[in-house]
Design a protein around this motif. Structure first.
Motif, PDB file in Angstrom:
ATOM      1  N   THR A   1       0.560  11.183 -10.600  1.00 15.75           N
ATOM      2  CA  THR A   1      -0.409  12.280 -10.631  1.00 15.75           C
ATOM      3  C   THR A   1       0.144  13.621 -10.179  1.00 15.75           C
ATOM      4  N   GLY A   2       1.290  13.599  -9.520  1.00 16.03           N
ATOM      5  CA  GLY A   2       1.842  14.843  -8.980  1.00 16.03           C
ATOM      6  C   GLY A   2       1.208  15.254  -7.665  1.00 16.03           C
ATOM      7  N   GLY A   3       0.489  14.327  -7.026  1.00 16.46           N
ATOM      8  CA  GLY A   3      -0.143  14.635  -5.754  1.00 16.46           C
ATOM      9  C   GLY A   3      -0.534  13.392  -5.007  1.00 16.46           C
ATOM     10  N   PRO A   4      -1.035  13.534  -3.780  1.00 24.25           N
ATOM     11  CA  PRO A   4      -1.412  12.360  -2.974  1.00 24.25           C
ATOM     12  C   PRO A   4      -2.620  11.642  -3.564  1.00 24.25           C
ATOM     13  N   GLY A   5      -2.711  10.360  -3.249  1.00 26.38           N
ATOM     14  CA  GLY A   5      -3.841   9.562  -3.709  1.00 26.38           C
ATOM     15  C   GLY A   5      -3.642   8.108  -3.408  1.00 26.38           C
TER      16      GLY A   5
ATOM     17  N   ALA B   1       0.829  -1.208   0.000  1.00 21.71           N
ATOM     18  CA  ALA B   1       0.000   0.000   0.000  1.00 21.71           C
ATOM     19  C   ALA B   1       0.860   1.253   0.000  1.00 21.71           C
ATOM     20  N   GLU B   2       1.903   1.257   0.788  1.00 19.14           N
ATOM     21  CA  GLU B   2       2.805   2.412   0.857  1.00 19.14           C
ATOM     22  C   GLU B   2       3.518   2.637  -0.480  1.00 19.14           C
ATOM     23  N   ALA B   3       3.980   1.554  -1.095  1.00 19.27           N
ATOM     24  CA  ALA B   3       4.677   1.677  -2.385  1.00 19.27           C
ATOM     25  C   ALA B   3       3.740   2.219  -3.458  1.00 19.27           C
ATOM     26  N   TRP B   4       2.492   1.688  -3.515  1.00 16.81           N
ATOM     27  CA  TRP B   4       1.568   2.167  -4.537  1.00 16.81           C
ATOM     28  C   TRP B   4       1.192   3.624  -4.291  1.00 16.81           C
ATOM     29  N   THR B   5       1.022   4.027  -3.036  1.00 14.04           N
ATOM     30  CA  THR B   5       0.702   5.422  -2.731  1.00 14.04           C
ATOM     31  C   THR B   5       1.808   6.337  -3.243  1.00 14.04           C
ATOM     32  N   HIS B   6       3.056   5.958  -3.017  1.00 12.01           N
ATOM     33  CA  HIS B   6       4.184   6.769  -3.500  1.00 12.01           C
ATOM     34  C   HIS B   6       4.187   6.817  -5.034  1.00 12.01           C
ATOM     35  N   ALA B   7       3.964   5.670  -5.671  1.00 12.58           N
ATOM     36  CA  ALA B   7       3.936   5.637  -7.142  1.00 12.58           C
ATOM     37  C   ALA B   7       2.790   6.497  -7.673  1.00 12.58           C
ATOM     38  N   HIS B   8       1.644   6.421  -7.050  1.00 10.39           N
ATOM     39  CA  HIS B   8       0.493   7.212  -7.489  1.00 10.39           C
ATOM     40  C   HIS B   8       0.813   8.707  -7.411  1.00 10.39           C
ATOM     41  N   GLU B   9       1.527   9.113  -6.384  1.00 13.21           N
ATOM     42  CA  GLU B   9       1.935  10.505  -6.266  1.00 13.21           C
ATOM     43  C   GLU B   9       2.890  10.897  -7.395  1.00 13.21           C
ATOM     44  N   LEU B  10       3.774   9.981  -7.780  1.00 12.67           N
ATOM     45  CA  LEU B  10       4.681  10.256  -8.900  1.00 12.67           C
ATOM     46  C   LEU B  10       3.901  10.380 -10.207  1.00 12.67           C
TER      47      LEU B  10
END
Length: 136
Positions: free
Chosen positions: A131-135, A120-129
């Protein structure tokens, strides 16, 4: 601002998924194609490469992702160590894909180490990369 539709494949475990419980290397790739047609081609090539994942030494697991409206696709792969990632990058099937799309878009990548892999933590970081924001 364009709406982002991030598609993500199911988690594909590698052979080290059940046995590796220590530090891991997370590798993120992001390819933005110069055309919509090519963006789908690179995503399909990624799916083909993913078929070999269960036999890839040192692979803990991976997701493929795509943002079709922005002509982007990539992967989030988790490795037992840097040596295994480098072995994968040097594989002929991987090199073929990189050469086929060289100069036909923009490739970005990021790697980070983690003391213990948390999906979950890895995907959250990737999603931020992506989209340019949290998610999530």
């Amino acid at each position: 601002m364009r709406r982002q539709t991030i598609l993500r494949s199911p988690w594909q475990p590698g052979p080290a998924a059940d046995t590796h419980h220590g530090p891991a290397l997370v590798s993120f790739t992001d390819f933005t194609s110069d055309t919509f047609r090519r963006s789908w081609s690179v995503a399909v090539d990624g799916l083909r490469l993913r078929r070999t994942w269960p036999e890839t030494p040192g692979a803990i697991g991976m997701w493929l992702w795509a943002d079709p409206l922005r002509r982007r696709s990539g992967s989030l792969a988790v490795w037992a160590d840097e040596t295994r990632l480098k072995e994968f990058v040097g594989r002929p099937d991987h090199i073929r894909i990189v050469c086929a799309y060289r100069g036909r878009g923009v490739l970005r990548s990021a790697d980070w180490e983690t003391a213990r892999f948390d999906a979950a933590e890895a995907w959250t970081h990737a999603h931020e990369l992506i989209t340019g924001g949290p998610g999530t």
